[in-house]
Enzyme design. Structure first.
Site, short mmCIF file in Angstrom:
data_model
loop_
_atom_site.label_atom_id
_atom_site.label_comp_id
_atom_site.label_asym_id
_atom_site.label_seq_id
_atom_site.Cartn_x
_atom_site.Cartn_y
_atom_site.Cartn_z
N HIS A 110 3.28 -7.59 1.62
CA HIS A 110 2.47 -8.79 2.73
C HIS A 110 1.36 -9.67 1.81
O HIS A 110 0.81 -9.07 0.81
CB HIS A 110 1.91 -7.94 3.71
CG HIS A 110 0.73 -7.15 3.33
ND1 HIS A 110 0.88 -5.74 3.12
CD2 HIS A 110 -0.56 -7.33 3.57
CE1 HIS A 110 -0.09 -5.02 2.73
NE2 HIS A 110 -1.04 -5.85 2.71
N HIS A 139 0.91 -1.17 0.18
CA HIS A 139 -0.12 0.00 -0.03
C HIS A 139 0.89 1.14 0.11
O HIS A 139 2.13 1.25 0.53
CB HIS A 139 -0.92 0.10 1.23
CG HIS A 139 -1.77 -0.95 1.42
ND1 HIS A 139 -2.54 -1.75 0.35
CD2 HIS A 139 -1.77 -2.00 2.48
CE1 HIS A 139 -3.15 -2.86 0.72
NE2 HIS A 139 -2.67 -2.81 2.05
N ARG A 183 -0.23 -4.64 -6.48
CA ARG A 183 -0.10 -6.10 -6.32
C ARG A 183 1.13 -6.41 -7.01
O ARG A 183 1.73 -5.94 -7.93
CB ARG A 183 -1.20 -6.92 -7.11
CG ARG A 183 -2.61 -6.67 -6.50
CD ARG A 183 -3.82 -7.38 -7.04
NE ARG A 183 -5.12 -6.84 -6.35
CZ ARG A 183 -5.57 -6.19 -6.28
NH1 ARG A 183 -5.30 -5.02 -7.28
NH2 ARG A 183 -6.80 -6.04 -5.88
#
Length: 418
Positions: free
Chosen positions: A262, A98, A281
């Protein structure tokens, strides 16, 4: 205070049984991935104050000061700044990262200026907000979080005995940490897809063999083998091997800040995040992977997963400390017939019962939450939490989530920093 009616999101990676078990409902046979609690316009919770169900975001829009309180509105604007979830992973989620707030604002403005539709599959930034998040395990919970130290990642790759992985291991041993991690991740994600698919297949078979041996990375190899089974040939499988594998026990948590790669692999947990949909992604997905933008956002540094355990305050609140103001996550473990707990009333809050039952009492009435039920409490409304003996006796020995007494009650509290 208002009982919430919440939406379950049926993403393909969801467990078919975990959320139904929490809610005490029959499984449908379809995946049930996330139970959303909050005011996100994508699936807002609903409340009923006597005139029929109303989406929580509409109730807040109608009178943000009354619902959120002046301090929260001044600090975060006229919206609930967090999204609260129960997450049930039956298969690995995408490997992702993010942006920080500045990156999100710049990326959103750029894509808006270029006229990319918000729902376009290649769009990276759905809004101008960051998305820090935390997850607390309700069952043993497997995940990947942050880069391993390059030498450890090299050791793991070498143990697989796959010739095509040797150049990556050499880079990890020879280059400075930041350069090594960046170079290997970029190489994995931009490699020839057919050749990489063969490498992933070989690595998966080797990982499955090593998982059966009593070695130092047996649990890690088992996780990577399972991931490869879900995403055969995906370069993200090799990227995942660069990350720390961690298994949370019930009540333990992870905090995931900006730039930290993650993925959640398996288990049931309570998740809270800033109100954003921004995800870049890295793999383990059929969705768009923007490698150049990803490499700009990822923090290429080795980190410890940093497992969090709650810190108990003087009023019995067990707080998961995180360096973020948009959300604050804590829990109360209520003993049958025990002392009442009184959360701070200055901020809006969502209360979720994950084990047993709890009674909420305020000047406006009372409400009983059983396992899987939740309530919204506007700012300024003082609530007492208890598990009276009559409730404890009626619930018996429930199927425990591992977060508290099965004859008492466990309540998670989501709010903002006052």
């Amino acid at each position: 205070m208002d009982r919430l009616t919440n939406t379950v999101r049926p993403y393909a990676w969801g467990s078919t049984t975990a959320i139904p078990e929490l809610l005490g409902t029959a499984p449908t046979g379809e995946p049930q991935a996330e139970l959303w609690m909050g005011a996100h316009p994508g699936a807002p919770s609903r409340i009923d104050r006597g005139a029929g169900p109303v989406p929580l975001n509409e109730a807040i829009d109608a009178d943000p000061l009354a619902e959120l309180g002046e301090p929260a509105v001044l600090r975060f604007g006229p919206r609930l700044p967090f999204l609260f979830k129960v997450l049930a992973a039956g298969a690995p989620l995408s490997l992702q990262v993010h942006p920080d707030l500045a990156q999100a604002r710049a990326g959103f403005a750029d894509e808006e200026a270029r006229g990319i539709p918000v729902d376009a599959p290649h769009r990276n930034y759905k809004d101008a907000n960051h998305k820090p998040e935390a997850i607390v395990a309700l069952t043993p919970f497997d995940g990947l979080c942050g880069f391993r130290h390059p030498a450890e990642a090299a050791e793991l790759l070498e143990a697989l005995g796959v010739d095509s992985l040797k150049p990556y291991a050499d880079i990890l041993r020879a280059r400075p940490e930041t350069d090594a991690l960046r170079e290997v991740l970029a190489a994995v994600l931009t490699a020839d897809r057919d050749a990489m698919a063969e490498t992933v297949d070989e690595a998966a078979q080797a990982a499955a063999r090593l998982a059966e041996q009593d070695g130092p990375h047996a649990a890690d190899f088992a996780a990577y083998a399972t991931t490869a089974h879900s995403f055969p040939g995906d370069p993200g499988v090799i990227a995942a091997m660069l990350l720390n594998h961690v298994t949370l026990q019930p009540g333990e948590a992870l905090y995931l800040g900006a730039g930290v790669p993650h993925a959640y692999l398996d288990g049931l947990g309570v998740e809270i995040m800033a109100n954003s949909d921004n995800v870049l992604r890295c793999g383990l997905t059929p969705k768009h992977v923007d490698v150049p933008e990803l490499l700009r956002i990822v923090r290429f540094e080795a980190t410890d997963p940093g497992v969090l355990r709650p810190e108990v305050s003087s009023n019995g609140e067990e707080v998961y400390e995180t360096p973020i103001d948009e959300f604050r996550l804590s829990r109360y473990v209520l003993a049958p017939g025990g002392e009442a707990r009184t959360p701070d009333a200055r901020t809006p809050q969502i209360l979720l019962c994950t084990d047993g039952a709890a009674r909420l009492r305020s000047p406006h009435g009372e409400l009983t939450l059983e396992r899987g039920e939740s309530a919204f409490v506007p700012a300024g409304e003082q609530v007492e939490l208890t598990c009276p003996a009559d409730i404890a006796g009626s619930i018996g020995n429930t199927a425990g989530s591992g977060t508290g007494s099965t004859t008492g009650g466990t309540v998670f509290r989501a709010t903002v920093v006052a």
